[in-house]
Scaffold this motif. Structure first.
Motif, PDB file in Angstrom:
ATOM      1  N   GLY A 194       0.816  -1.228   0.000  1.00  0.00           N
ATOM      2  CA  GLY A 194       0.000   0.000   0.000  1.00  0.00           C
ATOM      3  C   GLY A 194       0.837   1.259   0.000  1.00  0.00           C
ATOM      4  N   LEU A 195       2.175   1.113  -0.019  1.00  0.00           N
ATOM      5  CA  LEU A 195       3.083   2.271  -0.139  1.00  0.00           C
ATOM      6  C   LEU A 195       4.195   1.886  -1.112  1.00  0.00           C
ATOM      7  CD1 LEU A 195       3.572   3.428   3.603  1.00  0.00           C
ATOM      8  CD2 LEU A 195       1.967   4.336   1.904  1.00  0.00           C
ATOM      9  N   ASP A 196       4.868   2.863  -1.680  1.00  0.00           N
ATOM     10  CA  ASP A 196       5.885   2.592  -2.717  1.00  0.00           C
ATOM     11  C   ASP A 196       7.030   1.733  -2.172  1.00  0.00           C
ATOM     12  OD1 ASP A 196       5.661   5.932  -4.240  1.00  0.00           O
ATOM     13  OD2 ASP A 196       4.249   4.256  -4.062  1.00  0.00           O
ATOM     14  N   GLY A 197       7.134   0.499  -2.672  1.00  0.00           N
ATOM     15  CA  GLY A 197       8.232  -0.385  -2.261  1.00  0.00           C
ATOM     16  C   GLY A 197       8.010  -1.082  -0.944  1.00  0.00           C
ATOM     17  N   LEU A 198       6.861  -0.815  -0.303  1.00  0.00           N
ATOM     18  CA  LEU A 198       6.648  -1.356   1.049  1.00  0.00           C
ATOM     19  C   LEU A 198       6.544  -2.876   1.066  1.00  0.00           C
ATOM     20  CD1 LEU A 198       6.160  -0.609   4.044  1.00  0.00           C
ATOM     21  CD2 LEU A 198       3.718  -0.666   3.551  1.00  0.00           C
ATOM     22  N   ALA A 199       5.958  -3.460   0.032  1.00  0.00           N
ATOM     23  CA  ALA A 199       5.794  -4.929   0.032  1.00  0.00           C
ATOM     24  C   ALA A 199       7.028  -5.621  -0.534  1.00  0.00           C
ATOM     25  CB  ALA A 199       4.561  -5.310  -0.789  1.00  0.00           C
ATOM     26  N   ILE A 200       7.608  -5.083  -1.592  1.00  0.00           N
ATOM     27  CA  ILE A 200       8.705  -5.798  -2.260  1.00  0.00           C
ATOM     28  C   ILE A 200       9.936  -5.877  -1.369  1.00  0.00           C
ATOM     29  CG2 ILE A 200       9.740  -3.822  -3.500  1.00  0.00           C
ATOM     30  CD1 ILE A 200       9.061  -7.420  -4.863  1.00  0.00           C
ATOM     31  N   GLY A 201      10.138  -4.936  -0.482  1.00  0.00           N
ATOM     32  CA  GLY A 201      11.293  -4.987   0.432  1.00  0.00           C
ATOM     33  C   GLY A 201      11.251  -6.227   1.306  1.00  0.00           C
ATOM     34  N   GLU A 298       0.916  -6.223   9.546  1.00  0.00           N
ATOM     35  CA  GLU A 298      -0.016  -5.523   8.638  1.00  0.00           C
ATOM     36  C   GLU A 298      -1.364  -6.235   8.607  1.00  0.00           C
ATOM     37  OE1 GLU A 298       0.229  -2.974   6.173  1.00  0.00           O
ATOM     38  OE2 GLU A 298       2.204  -2.225   6.691  1.00  0.00           O
ATOM     39  N   ALA A 299      -1.325  -7.565   8.498  1.00  0.00           N
ATOM     40  CA  ALA A 299      -2.588  -8.329   8.429  1.00  0.00           C
ATOM     41  C   ALA A 299      -3.331  -8.260   9.763  1.00  0.00           C
ATOM     42  CB  ALA A 299      -2.280  -9.780   8.061  1.00  0.00           C
ATOM     43  N   LEU A 300      -2.592  -8.404  10.868  1.00  0.00           N
ATOM     44  CA  LEU A 300      -3.236  -8.344  12.191  1.00  0.00           C
ATOM     45  C   LEU A 300      -3.842  -6.969  12.446  1.00  0.00           C
ATOM     46  CD1 LEU A 300      -0.772 -10.359  14.510  1.00  0.00           C
ATOM     47  CD2 LEU A 300      -3.021 -11.073  13.620  1.00  0.00           C
ATOM     48  N   SER A 301      -3.189  -5.924  11.940  1.00  0.00           N
ATOM     49  CA  SER A 301      -3.729  -4.566  12.168  1.00  0.00           C
ATOM     50  C   SER A 301      -5.104  -4.435  11.528  1.00  0.00           C
ATOM     51  CB  SER A 301      -2.783  -3.502  11.602  1.00  0.00           C
ATOM     52  OG  SER A 301      -2.802  -3.513  10.170  1.00  0.00           O
ATOM     53  N   ILE A 316      -8.877   1.107  16.365  1.00  0.00           N
ATOM     54  CA  ILE A 316      -7.627   1.039  17.142  1.00  0.00           C
ATOM     55  C   ILE A 316      -6.590   1.935  16.459  1.00  0.00           C
ATOM     56  CG2 ILE A 316      -5.757  -0.482  17.916  1.00  0.00           C
ATOM     57  CD1 ILE A 316      -7.821  -2.802  17.770  1.00  0.00           C
ATOM     58  N   PHE A 317      -6.539   1.832  15.142  1.00  0.00           N
ATOM     59  CA  PHE A 317      -5.579   2.645  14.373  1.00  0.00           C
ATOM     60  C   PHE A 317      -6.349   3.769  13.669  1.00  0.00           C
ATOM     61  CE2 PHE A 317      -2.383  -0.502  15.079  1.00  0.00           C
ATOM     62  CZ  PHE A 317      -3.025  -1.733  15.004  1.00  0.00           C
ATOM     63  N   ARG A 318      -5.648   4.793  13.286  1.00  0.00           N
ATOM     64  CA  ARG A 318      -6.325   5.873  12.541  1.00  0.00           C
ATOM     65  C   ARG A 318      -6.835   5.315  11.224  1.00  0.00           C
ATOM     66  NH1 ARG A 318      -3.492  11.690  13.469  1.00  0.00           N
ATOM     67  NH2 ARG A 318      -3.201  11.550  15.724  1.00  0.00           N
ATOM     68  N   MET A 319      -6.094   4.335  10.669  1.00  0.00           N
ATOM     69  CA  MET A 319      -6.535   3.616   9.479  1.00  0.00           C
ATOM     70  C   MET A 319      -5.696   2.353   9.373  1.00  0.00           C
ATOM     71  SD  MET A 319      -6.700   4.809   5.514  1.00  0.00           S
ATOM     72  CE  MET A 319      -7.924   6.079   5.782  1.00  0.00           C
ATOM     73  N   ALA A 320      -6.305   1.274   8.927  1.00  0.00           N
ATOM     74  CA  ALA A 320      -5.575   0.014   8.734  1.00  0.00           C
ATOM     75  C   ALA A 320      -5.473  -0.236   7.231  1.00  0.00           C
ATOM     76  CB  ALA A 320      -6.318  -1.126   9.411  1.00  0.00           C
ATOM     77  N   PRO A 321      -4.504  -0.949   6.735  1.00  0.00           N
ATOM     78  CA  PRO A 321      -3.372  -1.533   7.473  1.00  0.00           C
ATOM     79  C   PRO A 321      -2.489  -0.478   8.116  1.00  0.00           C
ATOM     80  CG  PRO A 321      -3.555  -2.482   5.285  1.00  0.00           C
ATOM     81  CD  PRO A 321      -4.461  -1.304   5.320  1.00  0.00           C
ATOM     82  N   VAL A 322      -1.642  -0.910   8.994  1.00  0.00           N
ATOM     83  CA  VAL A 322      -0.950  -0.014   9.919  1.00  0.00           C
ATOM     84  C   VAL A 322      -0.071   1.023   9.214  1.00  0.00           C
ATOM     85  CG1 VAL A 322       1.048  -1.546  10.268  1.00  0.00           C
ATOM     86  CG2 VAL A 322       0.317  -0.006  12.111  1.00  0.00           C
ATOM     87  N   PHE A 326       0.492   5.329  10.237  1.00  0.00           N
ATOM     88  CA  PHE A 326       1.678   6.195  10.341  1.00  0.00           C
ATOM     89  C   PHE A 326       1.595   7.354   9.356  1.00  0.00           C
ATOM     90  CE2 PHE A 326       3.769   3.983  13.573  1.00  0.00           C
ATOM     91  CZ  PHE A 326       3.645   2.616  13.357  1.00  0.00           C
ATOM     92  N   GLU A 327       0.974   7.085   8.186  1.00  0.00           N
ATOM     93  CA  GLU A 327       0.788   8.192   7.230  1.00  0.00           C
ATOM     94  C   GLU A 327      -0.070   9.276   7.866  1.00  0.00           C
ATOM     95  OE1 GLU A 327      -0.756   5.994   3.656  1.00  0.00           O
ATOM     96  OE2 GLU A 327       0.516   7.447   2.623  1.00  0.00           O
ATOM     97  N   LEU A 328      -1.138   8.855   8.515  1.00  0.00           N
ATOM     98  CA  LEU A 328      -2.062   9.836   9.113  1.00  0.00           C
ATOM     99  C   LEU A 328      -1.458  10.473  10.364  1.00  0.00           C
ATOM    100  CD1 LEU A 328      -5.520   8.062   8.537  1.00  0.00           C
ATOM    101  CD2 LEU A 328      -4.321   9.745   7.117  1.00  0.00           C
ATOM    102  N   LEU A 329      -0.405   9.857  10.898  1.00  0.00           N
ATOM    103  CA  LEU A 329       0.318  10.499  12.015  1.00  0.00           C
ATOM    104  C   LEU A 329       1.246  11.586  11.488  1.00  0.00           C
ATOM    105  CD1 LEU A 329       1.411   7.571  14.418  1.00  0.00           C
ATOM    106  CD2 LEU A 329      -0.372   9.306  14.804  1.00  0.00           C
TER     107      LEU A 329
END
Ligand code: 57M
Length: 358
Positions: A194-201, A298-301, A316-322, A326-329
């Motif tokens: 859901g973010l640039d490069g977040l999954a492939i890393g 990420e899945a548990l969030s 619990i979070f401002r938005m899930a996945p987690v 952090f983006e909204l923070l």
């Protein structure tokens, strides 16, 4: 293919004897997959742009994502092409584990492609229904579990890190267990993307970890020394993991923030499923929870967020996945991505250390 063509020549030219070594073929497959994905990337982006195969952005997401509308997607097709071509050229094609992981990758890529295609054709972020996607994923995963269960040489016992004596045999239950692991991993990677490069890393760190594990598990001497199950023939999956890692590295050049292309479900679904299959056939599925820690969180969030909202009408979070939380923070996107990569590397190191700590 190359392995079967060139290795027999060692009888006449000893230089070809090098093809017997999994390490050599893993290195060649890795370089090949990296070059294919890196060199084809610009052409792929041009083609996706020309065909207007661009991402549609959901309006209810973080506002910062709206600028990403139209980014070429389905870059996962490039990852799969690079990874599978290198694997089929360098791996031993008489090895059943190679065909199982290739088969699952292709099947899940088809499911992901169908989802991406429907999103593009409808011009929205809703592709296959969640139900249809899950049914297709479980159908493939159950067949995979059944194939492993029916393999006389394959153990349906579970092995745990740190606990040598505990290895319960699941029997028929292994089929359902294997299906849950494959479907769970596939969807966890999908949610993470859901973010640039977040999954492939984390996919690359997990592929590296399981490449090492496959090599050690397939070698009787190393398996005995480390007191881990020996699975003859599974070492060939080190070649697959090397190709996966490198195909992902070439893709990351274009998916790095600000991304020029996304992988799409055609990438996220098969990558998660393939890593789960490697974890299952190397008898190290429990370690997947450790090395895939970012995917698990990420899945548990999402699960906690949905359950909390349904039970308490509170998030619990401002938005899930987690990562959205952090983006909204106010964390900048690159900062979230690199910090999640760091956590993924720490998880991989912890997972590898469990091989020694027995
Ligand atoms: C997979 N897809 C990204 C891209 C990528 C139940 C609920 C948690 C489901 C979840 C969901 O829809 N997940 C789908 C995540 C999407 O990325 C596309 O999908 C492919 C991967 N499958 O390759 O093609 C968006 O992610 C961004 N992106 C990047 N860079 C990348 O390299 O920026 C992706 C890759 C892209 C782009 O914006 O459009 C996604 O997020 O949909 N839903 C959500 O994750 C939504 N969360 C949510 O609804 N939370 C609720 C409840 C239900 C948990 C809540 O917290 O109350 C968020 N996602 C979006 N909008 N897009 C928020 C709403």
């Amino acid at each position: 293919m190359l392995y079967h063509l060139l290795y027999p020549l060692h009888a006449s030219y000893s230089v070809f004897n090098v093809f017997r070594y999994i390490t050599f073929r893993t290195l060649v497959a890795s370089i090949m997959a990296l070059l294919i994905s890196f060199l084809l990337g610009p052409w792929f982006i041009r083609r996706m742009t020309a065909q207007q195969i661009g991402q549609t952005i959901r309006p209810d997401g973080p506002q910062s994502h709206l600028v990403k509308a139209g980014t070429p997607t389905m870059g996962g097709a490039l990852i799969l092409f690079s990874m599978l071509l290198a694997t089929l050229l360098l791996a031993d094609l008489t090895n059943r584990y190679v065909w199982i992981v290739v088969g699952v990758s292709v099947a899940y890529a088809i499911i992901g492609f169908a989802d991406d295609y429907l999103k593009l054709r409808r011009g929205n972020a809703w592709g296959l229904t969640a139900k249809a996607k899950l049914i297709a994923q479980f159908a493939v995963a159950l067949v995979t579990g059944l194939v492993l269960f029916l393999d006389q040489d394959f153990s349906t016992a579970l092995f745990f890190p740190f606990v040598k004596e505990l290895h319960p045999d699941l029997g028929w239950g292994y089929v359902a267990f294997a299906a849950v692991v494959v479907v769970g991993a596939s969807n966890a990677v999908n949610l993470t993307d859901g973010l640039d490069g977040l999954a492939i890393g984390p996919v690359m760190t997990t592929a590296f970890t399981y490449g090492v594990i496959a090599y050690l598990t397939g070698n009787a001497k190393y398996a005995e020394y480390l007191q881990i199950p020996h699975v003859p023939g599974v070492g060939e999956l080190a070649i697959f993991c090397g190709a996966l890692l490198s195909a992902g590295l070439g893709f990351l050049w274009f998916n790095a923030y600000p991304a020029q292309m996304f992988m799409g479900d055609v990438g996220s679904l098969p990558l998660g499923a393939a890593l789960a299959v490697v974890a299952l056939v190397t008898k190290q599925e429990m370690i997947l929870i450790i090395v895939g820690g970012v995917f698990v969180v990420e899945a548990l969030s999402v699960i906690f967020q949905v359950v909390s909202f349904k039970l308490r009408r509170k998030r619990i979070f401002r938005m899930a996945p987690v990562h959205h939380h952090f983006e909204l923070l106010g964390w900048p996107e690159p900062q979230i991505i690199v910090r999640f990569w760091i956590i993924s590397i720490i998880c991989a190191l912890m997972a590898l250390s469990t091989l020694k700590l027995r």
